[in-house]
Design an enzyme around this catalytic site. Structure first.
Site, PDB file in Angstrom:
ATOM      1  N   ASP A  47       0.832  -1.199   0.000  1.00 35.86           N
ATOM      2  CA  ASP A  47       0.000   0.000   0.000  1.00 35.86           C
ATOM      3  C   ASP A  47       0.870   1.255   0.000  1.00 35.86           C
ATOM      4  O   ASP A  47       1.902   1.311   0.683  1.00 35.86           O
ATOM      5  CB  ASP A  47      -0.896  -0.015   1.244  1.00 35.86           C
ATOM      6  CG  ASP A  47      -1.794   1.189   1.337  1.00 35.86           C
ATOM      7  OD1 ASP A  47      -2.716   1.294   0.510  1.00 35.86           O
ATOM      8  OD2 ASP A  47      -1.560   2.038   2.219  1.00 35.86           O
TER       9      ASP A  47
ATOM     10  N   GLU B  59       1.517  -0.467  -5.013  1.00 36.86           N
ATOM     11  CA  GLU B  59       0.595   0.623  -5.334  1.00 36.86           C
ATOM     12  C   GLU B  59       1.468   1.861  -5.552  1.00 36.86           C
ATOM     13  O   GLU B  59       1.882   2.522  -4.603  1.00 36.86           O
ATOM     14  CB  GLU B  59      -0.402   0.866  -4.202  1.00 36.86           C
ATOM     15  CG  GLU B  59      -1.411   1.955  -4.555  1.00 36.86           C
ATOM     16  CD  GLU B  59      -2.226   2.442  -3.366  1.00 36.86           C
ATOM     17  OE1 GLU B  59      -3.324   2.976  -3.598  1.00 36.86           O
ATOM     18  OE2 GLU B  59      -1.764   2.319  -2.213  1.00 36.86           O
TER      19      GLU B  59
END
Length: 535
Positions: A213, A263
């Site tokens: 993330d 990401e």
């Protein structure tokens, strides 16, 4: 039962995999309390095997106060009690593997929950303590330290709230997201060691990969300068120090045969590709394709750019139409403006569901025909639209922190419909779901679509089953009329998509493999329709 698309012994399965994103809280409720859980996922593994996916990516399932949907992690080695137990997670990983489905978990390295033991210890220890060195604590500016240490903006779109919170003892701490998500200090060796240990913990339990993330945000300029006066190099985005971190991570993953997907939101293609060098991340999410409007020229440019970005480092592209953070494909493609700009999609923005569904079906075949891996967000295979959540039921902090200017992300997180004739469309047996389901949700139920040869679910099952026939070779664009995209793959497979109002002749072929919708009376390709052909 359906079989996975690729052989499980293939160590480079991730290069062309179909990966299904599971947002546990909304997938299936096994204990009837209104919240999805691991028991619910385990009960639906046969469905996922029938769909034919190669892997499951789970959004954070760790112990969390859920101030940001689980992205505020209090304990990376424990499953949140709302979802189940660590033993259940281990069973789920094993049961999925027995069906040929791998497991990818989500790691959130930029920050932790304010309930994490490290942060609680830092609060208790006070200014200047070693415990606070694990985070970014600073004195304030101004005559009495009453001003934040710098001018950095929040990473939540649509909000101008500060990224610093002041404590009663006078110190401020940094949080690029909510105040409940304090940023870690990645210059501290204990932070790096802890995360490498977390990776080993989950690889030891059989996970095949890790999604990272906010992968470009970890490293900060140690001086924490104002962004206005020090815009380059950016003080907290895409700093060069990150690459040493990910090289260390890659060594851990390689010892287990694990893979990473990052990401990484970056406009610079060369900077983006650095994360995909052979000793760093295996893949990264492709946001240019996800955010692209339904337009042939724009989509072709996004495809070409993506492939060109990945080519220098030999990494496979990833193709994504939606996820847990963006407007669902059916709704977005049914709007006048089909681009993705979440903050401007206010409540009540008109959308034509029939048009959006037709385009989403064509987009499914387009994305699944491209070289690389594909991520499928839960409910996408059911053609779910974005749901409008009553204001009093909205839970997403993005909505609340923006003062209602941003509609938030709850509309794409509504619990799935499984069985049309059951309470709450079969999501759970007793408790009302944590987010309300629209009245028409049963019409999208999986059991109803399984019996419908023309349903979105049937289309996805057929496409995923046929996808190996497209091969793993490169893409070659074919001559096509204006408004039509057509390309071939090595081995003779062809994909054509018509965006124009004029029906188009099909490229020369020997076999029609699959169509997203019916051809016209003359066997031509109608508007917003895609086909797979064999030359």
């Amino acid at each position: 039962m359906g079989q996975p698309t690729h052989a499980f012994s293939d160590h480079e399965w991730w290069r062309s995999a179909v990966i299904y994103q599971v947002y546990v809280r909304s997938f299936a409720d096994g204990d009837g309390d209104g919240t999805g859980d691991l028991a619910g996922v385990r009960s639906r593994l046969p469905y996922l095997a029938e769909l034919g996916v190669d892997a499951l990516w789970f959004n954070p399932w760790y112990r969390s106060p859920m101030k940001d949907g689980g992205y505020d992690v209090a304990d990376y080695r424990a499953i949140d009690p709302a979802f189940g137990t660590l033993a259940e997670a281990e069973k789920l990983i094993d049961e999925a593997r027995s069906l040929g489905i791998r497991t990818i978990i989500d790691i959130v390295p930029n920050h932790v929950s304010d309930q994490h033991p490290w942060f609680r210890a830092a609060l208790a220890a006070g200014p200047g303590s070693p415990e606070r060195d694990l985070f970014h604590f600073r004195p304030g500016r101004g005559a009495h330290g009453e001003l934040p240490p710098n001018d950095w903006p929040s990473q939540f779109a649509g909000t101008t709230e500060p990224v610093w919170t002041r404590l009663p003892d006078g110190d401020w701490y940094l949080h690029l997201f909510t105040p409940e998500q304090p940023d870690l200090n990645w210059a501290h060796p204990a932070v790096r060691q802890e995360h490498e240990d977390i990776l080993r913990f989950w690889f030891d339990r059989g996970v095949a990969g890790v999604r990272i993330d906010s992968a470009a945000l970890l490293a900060k300029d140690p001086d924490l300068p104002d962004l206005a006066t020090h815009p380059q190099p950016h003080p907290f985005v895409d700093r060069d120090e990150l690459h040493d971190i990910y090289r260390s991570w890659r060594a851990v993953a390689d010892s287990y045969g694990g893979v990473f997907v990052g990401e990484v939101w970056l406009p610079d293609a060369e900077r983006f590709a650095r994360y995909l060098r052979p000793d760093e991340l295996h893949t990264a999410f492709n946001f240019s394709f996800l955010s692209c409007p339904w337009h042939p020229g724009r989509l072709r440019a996004a495809i070409d750019t993506t492939l060109a970005e990945h080519a220098p480092v030999g990494a496979p592209a990833t193709w994504v139409l939606c996820n847990h953070d963006v407007t669902r494909t059916v709704t977005r493609y049914g709007r006048e403006d089909t681009a993705f700009d979440f903050a401007t999609k206010a409540f009540g923005t008109p959308s034509d569901p029939a048009l959006g569904t037709r385009r989403a079906r064509a987009a499914a075949l387009l994305s699944l025909a491209l070289p690389g891996s594909v991520y499928l967000y839960q409910g996408e295979e059911l053609g779910l639209p974005e749901a409008e959540i009553p204001v009093e039921r909205i839970q997403d902090p993005m909505y609340h922190r923006s003062g209602g200017a941003d509609p938030g992300r709850d509309g794409c997180r509504v619990p799935l419909p499984w069985t049309a004739g059951m309470p709450y469309a079969g999501f759970g047996s007793r408790g009302e779901p944590w987010l309300p389901q629209p009245d028409d949700w049963p019409s999208y139920a999986a059991d109803r679509q399984e019996r419908d040869l023309d349903s979105m679910l049937t289309l996805y099952r057929r496409a995923i089953a046929l996808r190996p026939r497209l091969g793993t070779g490169p893409l070659t664009w074919l001559p096509a009329p204006d408004g039509v995209l057509a390309f071939s793959r090595a081995g003779g497979a062809i994909c054509a998509v018509n965006f124009s109002a004029t029906p188009a002749d099909l490229p020369a072929h020997s076999e029609l493999l699959l169509s997203s919708g019916p051809l016209d009376g003359s066997g031509r390709l109608p508007q917003d329709t895609a086909v797979w052909l064999h030359a």
